[in-house]
Design an enzyme around this catalytic site. Structure first.
Site, PDB file in Angstrom:
ATOM      1  N   CYS A  79      22.896 -22.413 -17.884  1.00 35.51           N
ATOM      2  CA  CYS A  79      21.992 -21.864 -16.869  1.00 35.51           C
ATOM      3  C   CYS A  79      21.493 -20.477 -17.282  1.00 35.51           C
ATOM      4  O   CYS A  79      22.258 -19.496 -17.263  1.00 35.51           O
ATOM      5  CB  CYS A  79      22.721 -21.802 -15.528  1.00 35.51           C
ATOM      6  SG  CYS A  79      21.827 -20.923 -14.227  1.00 35.51           S
ATOM      7  N   CYS A  82      21.643 -17.735 -14.600  1.00 34.11           N
ATOM      8  CA  CYS A  82      23.027 -17.299 -14.405  1.00 34.11           C
ATOM      9  C   CYS A  82      23.381 -16.180 -15.383  1.00 34.11           C
ATOM     10  O   CYS A  82      24.107 -15.239 -15.037  1.00 34.11           O
ATOM     11  CB  CYS A  82      24.000 -18.462 -14.614  1.00 34.11           C
ATOM     12  SG  CYS A  82      23.821 -19.815 -13.415  1.00 34.11           S
TER      13      CYS A  82
END
Length: 324
Positions: A79, A82
């Site tokens: 991700c 993230c």
């Protein structure tokens, strides 16, 4: 303090209260000293960011949420957002100096936790306060927005549940802990002794003022906070008619003031669970200003018993369930 050492037979047993107060204050001071020395009870800045999985969730998130708000960062290695958000959360967790704990959960390795929180996409950030989960935000967020959210979380945790966070070792690496967040040095021996002398003389008003004088300079002083909570309680119950108070509470279960007064007597008599249970049930039945008044009194009684007492920890969880 162990409230069962207090009696309420027409008058308040100040000697028993004083002895219990001194024992509790010494224990609190020992923990504070240990924290300042980096001993048991103190955490380092590195301890404020932890990896959590399904096996450790109960211990590291649910149980710790009874003493500090736990912020959960749901993330994954693949991700990209993230990778932008997580470092900001980690830096802020250290900057907030123990007022929050950051728990990082890899969703690929912990699918069950992801499902239990109803995470639809990552990054996703939640908080757990006194055992209750609260969604904070999903997706990338700017630092200003994150700070505002964390400030609100800390405020709710302190004002609604009395959670003051973790003690952080102030002797950690320079720059890890903001210097303005460190505990003032004191000393306050003279003022604290004046409070004890006032208690000996039965001067509860004088004791209360002496403790307030300490807290005006050092809001985190554990001995003064404990003493003030106890002196306030004793002043509230002094001179009341216990039979009348209990009859009013039994006859008027919806009367907030009657339930609060009865809870004070419950605690002075050593019936800790009864006092907490009475007020939590009243929180469930009320709303608005009435509910807030009951919640505030419950937090005051938590101070009298002590934040680490298992009965307080359990009551905080029940309070969270009643409020949310």
């Amino acid at each position: 303090m162990q409230p069962r050492n207090m009696s309420m037979s027409g008058v308040v047993d100040l000697a028993a209260v004083k002895a219990a107060q001194e024992a509790k204050a010494k224990a609190e001071q020992a923990r504070a000293d240990a924290a300042r020395q980096g001993g048991p009870g103190a955490v380092s800045p590195a301890d404020l960011v932890i990896d959590v999985d399904e096996a450790t969730f109960e211990r590291d998130v649910l149980q710790r949420s009874a003493e500090v708000p736990v912020v959960i960062d749901f993330w994954a290695e693949w991700c990209q957002p993230c990778k932008q958000l997580s470092p900001v959360l980690e830096r802020l967790a250290v900057e907030y100096n123990g007022r929050i704990l950051l728990a990082k959960i890899d969703v690929d390795a912990n699918q069950m936790l992801m499902q239990q929180f109803g995470v639809q996409g990552i990054p996703a950030v939640f908080a757990v306060v006194a055992g209750q989960a609260l969604p904070l935000f999903q997706g990338a967020a700017g630092e200003a927005q994150i700070r505002q959210t964390l400030d609100q979380l800390v405020q709710v945790a302190e004002q609604r549940f009395g959670l003051t966070g973790l003690a952080v070792d102030p002797d950690a690496r320079p720059g890890d802990v903001p210097t303005e967040a460190r505990v003032p040095a004191g000393p306050y021996d003279a003022l604290l002794e004046a409070a004890v002398q006032a208690l000996d003389a039965g001067d509860l008003g004088g004791a209360i003022q002496a403790y307030k004088n300490v807290l005006s300079d050092d809001p985190g002083n554990t001995e003064a906070k404990l003493g003030l909570a106890q002196a306030d309680l004793l002043q509230r119950v002094q001179g009341v008619d216990p039979q009348r108070v209990r009859k009013d509470a039994a006859d008027r279960p919806g009367d907030v003031e009657a339930q609060i007064a009865a809870a004070d007597l419950d605690l002075v008599g050593g019936h800790v669970e009864d006092a907490f249970g009475r007020l939590i049930e009243t929180v469930r039945r009320t709303a608005g200003d009435d509910r807030d008044a009951v919640r505030r009194r419950l937090l005051e009684l938590f101070e009298v018993v002590g934040s680490e007492d298992p009965r307080v920890v359990g009551a905080r969880r029940e309070l969270a369930r009643a409020l949310f």
